[in-house]
Write a protein that holds these residues in place. Structure first.
Motif, mmCIF file in Angstrom:
data_model
loop_
_atom_site.group_PDB
_atom_site.id
_atom_site.type_symbol
_atom_site.label_atom_id
_atom_site.label_comp_id
_atom_site.label_asym_id
_atom_site.label_seq_id
_atom_site.Cartn_x
_atom_site.Cartn_y
_atom_site.Cartn_z
ATOM 1 N N PHE A 64 -16.223 5.190 -42.212
ATOM 2 C CA PHE A 64 -15.613 6.468 -41.861
ATOM 3 C C PHE A 64 -16.680 7.556 -41.827
ATOM 4 O O PHE A 64 -17.497 7.669 -42.741
ATOM 5 C CB PHE A 64 -14.533 6.856 -42.879
ATOM 6 N N ALA A 86 -7.989 3.573 -47.233
ATOM 7 C CA ALA A 86 -8.415 2.239 -46.807
ATOM 8 C C ALA A 86 -8.751 1.352 -47.986
ATOM 9 O O ALA A 86 -8.845 0.130 -47.850
ATOM 10 C CB ALA A 86 -9.615 2.340 -45.874
ATOM 11 N N SER A 98 -18.330 3.839 -46.468
ATOM 12 C CA SER A 98 -18.175 2.454 -46.040
ATOM 13 C C SER A 98 -17.422 1.696 -47.118
ATOM 14 O O SER A 98 -17.819 1.715 -48.292
ATOM 15 C CB SER A 98 -19.545 1.809 -45.804
ATOM 16 N N GLN A 113 -8.540 -8.456 -46.946
ATOM 17 C CA GLN A 113 -7.193 -8.216 -46.463
ATOM 18 C C GLN A 113 -6.623 -9.549 -46.007
ATOM 19 O O GLN A 113 -7.161 -10.181 -45.102
ATOM 20 C CB GLN A 113 -7.218 -7.206 -45.306
ATOM 21 N N VAL A 137 -13.029 -7.605 -44.981
ATOM 22 C CA VAL A 137 -12.804 -6.439 -44.121
ATOM 23 C C VAL A 137 -13.822 -5.365 -44.484
ATOM 24 O O VAL A 137 -14.104 -5.131 -45.663
ATOM 25 C CB VAL A 137 -11.368 -5.872 -44.302
ATOM 26 N N ARG A 138 -14.356 -4.717 -43.479
ATOM 27 C CA ARG A 138 -15.277 -3.595 -43.696
ATOM 28 C C ARG A 138 -14.872 -2.441 -42.783
ATOM 29 O O ARG A 138 -14.661 -2.643 -41.586
ATOM 30 C CB ARG A 138 -16.718 -3.998 -43.414
ATOM 31 N N LYS A 139 -14.734 -1.250 -43.367
ATOM 32 C CA LYS A 139 -14.367 -0.066 -42.605
ATOM 33 C C LYS A 139 -15.365 1.048 -42.890
ATOM 34 O O LYS A 139 -15.741 1.270 -44.039
ATOM 35 C CB LYS A 139 -12.948 0.397 -42.956
ATOM 36 N N ALA A 143 -10.012 8.196 -45.717
ATOM 37 C CA ALA A 143 -10.933 7.075 -45.898
ATOM 38 C C ALA A 143 -10.579 6.273 -47.136
ATOM 39 O O ALA A 143 -10.570 5.038 -47.122
ATOM 40 C CB ALA A 143 -12.363 7.590 -45.991
ATOM 41 N N CYS A 199 -12.460 -3.294 -54.403
ATOM 42 C CA CYS A 199 -13.227 -2.955 -53.204
ATOM 43 C C CYS A 199 -14.574 -2.390 -53.603
ATOM 44 O O CYS A 199 -14.742 -1.852 -54.698
ATOM 45 C CB CYS A 199 -12.495 -1.914 -52.363
ATOM 46 N N GLU A 207 -15.565 -1.986 -48.299
ATOM 47 C CA GLU A 207 -15.493 -3.430 -48.074
ATOM 48 C C GLU A 207 -14.546 -4.063 -49.079
ATOM 49 O O GLU A 207 -14.536 -3.699 -50.251
ATOM 50 C CB GLU A 207 -16.874 -4.069 -48.198
ATOM 51 N N ILE A 250 -6.872 -1.865 -48.966
ATOM 52 C CA ILE A 250 -7.039 -3.166 -48.335
ATOM 53 C C ILE A 250 -7.189 -4.273 -49.383
ATOM 54 O O ILE A 250 -7.014 -5.443 -49.079
ATOM 55 C CB ILE A 250 -8.244 -3.196 -47.370
#
Length: 263
Positions: free
Chosen positions: A118, A81, A104, A109, A114-116, A78, A88, A106, A84
């Motif tokens: 996990f 990420a 989470s 990119q 971008v938001r990911k 995670a 962040c 953010e 990115i």
């Protein structure tokens, strides 16, 4: 339940990656004071603690103190990420009753938001690890040494290092015996004095030395962590284990509790 959010998520990228040297599982300990990720070196020679302070977070809530086990590889993946963007935000949500841990992330990119999210696998709590409430709270003194000097004592790729630490008000003396995987052995002795600007010694300490002898195995995480700061702090006391403290700005700290073979 506990939840936090910080726009300093990138600060946590390297510390969490360093846990890969230690174990595949960790405890996440949370209370109103903050959140800690705790893992032990496989042979038990030291405990690693990544501490996030609640007051430094943009948002923090904890309805009830608790602990949950977590898969470190999931956390490591995670946090990858976080590449990115240089800056962040990271949000962590924990619902122990449901075994839920969410990361989470953010950022941007290629200029686009971008938001990911996990879902981190929960594991059994390792009850052999110290909870934060049982860890030492205060020490007699803190010794600050330059991180490059620290890395002369603890070497990357070292199989084992035996460290003798002696601290009194006028100086700190550190003698290390390094055992390499290929059988080579190196002895290093360093004496630092505050009056020469070589270190800092703060706290209640007299001319009688505070002494430690610790055997540490596979110290790559410790060595790499020292590169995150200009100054490494060694907290010393007559009764408590040796604590090595890596500051992470206002967000928290990366700590290593060395309690084996204390003299």
């Amino acid at each position: 339940m506990a939840s936090l959010s910080t726009n300093q998520g990138s600060v946590l990228r390297e510390p969490i990656k360093l846990f890969r040297h230690l174990s595949d599982k960790a405890n996440i300990d949370f209370s109103s004071r903050g959140l800690s990720i705790i893992a032990s070196q496989p042979l038990g020679s030291f405990l690693a603690i990544l501490r996030i302070v609640s007051s430094a977070c943009d948002y923090f809530i904890c309805n009830k103190s608790g602990v949950i086990g977590a898969d470190l590889m999931d956390m490591h993946n995670a946090l990858l990420a976080l590449n990115i963007a240089d800056e962040c935000s990271l949000s962590i949500g924990i619902v122990p009753q449901e075994g839920m841990i969410l990361f989470s992330i953010e950022g941007k990119q290629e200029g686009r938001p971008v938001r990911k999210v996990f879902d981190i696998k929960s594991t059994e709590v390792n009850h052999s690890l110290f909870p934060m409430s049982s860890l030492p709270g205060t020490y007699l003194a803190a010794v600050g040494i330059p991180s490059e000097v620290f890395r002369r004592i603890f070497r990357h790729g070292t199989l084992m290092v035996m460290v003798h630490v002696s601290v009194r008000i006028s100086q700190v003396k550190i003698h290390s015996v390094v055992q390499h995987a290929d059988g080579r052995r190196e002895d290093t002795e360093i004496i630092l004095a505050p009056e020469n600007g070589e270190c800092t010694i703060e706290g209640v300490i007299g001319e009688e030395s505070i002494m430690y002898v610790v055997n540490l195995y596979h110290v790559d995480s410790l060595v790499e962590a020292s590169s995150l700061t200009d100054t490494v702090f060694m907290h010393v006391d007559n009764v408590e284990p040796l604590m090595i403290n890596i500051p992470l700005g206002s967000l928290g700290r990366f700590m290593f509790l060395c309690f084996q073979n204390q003299n």
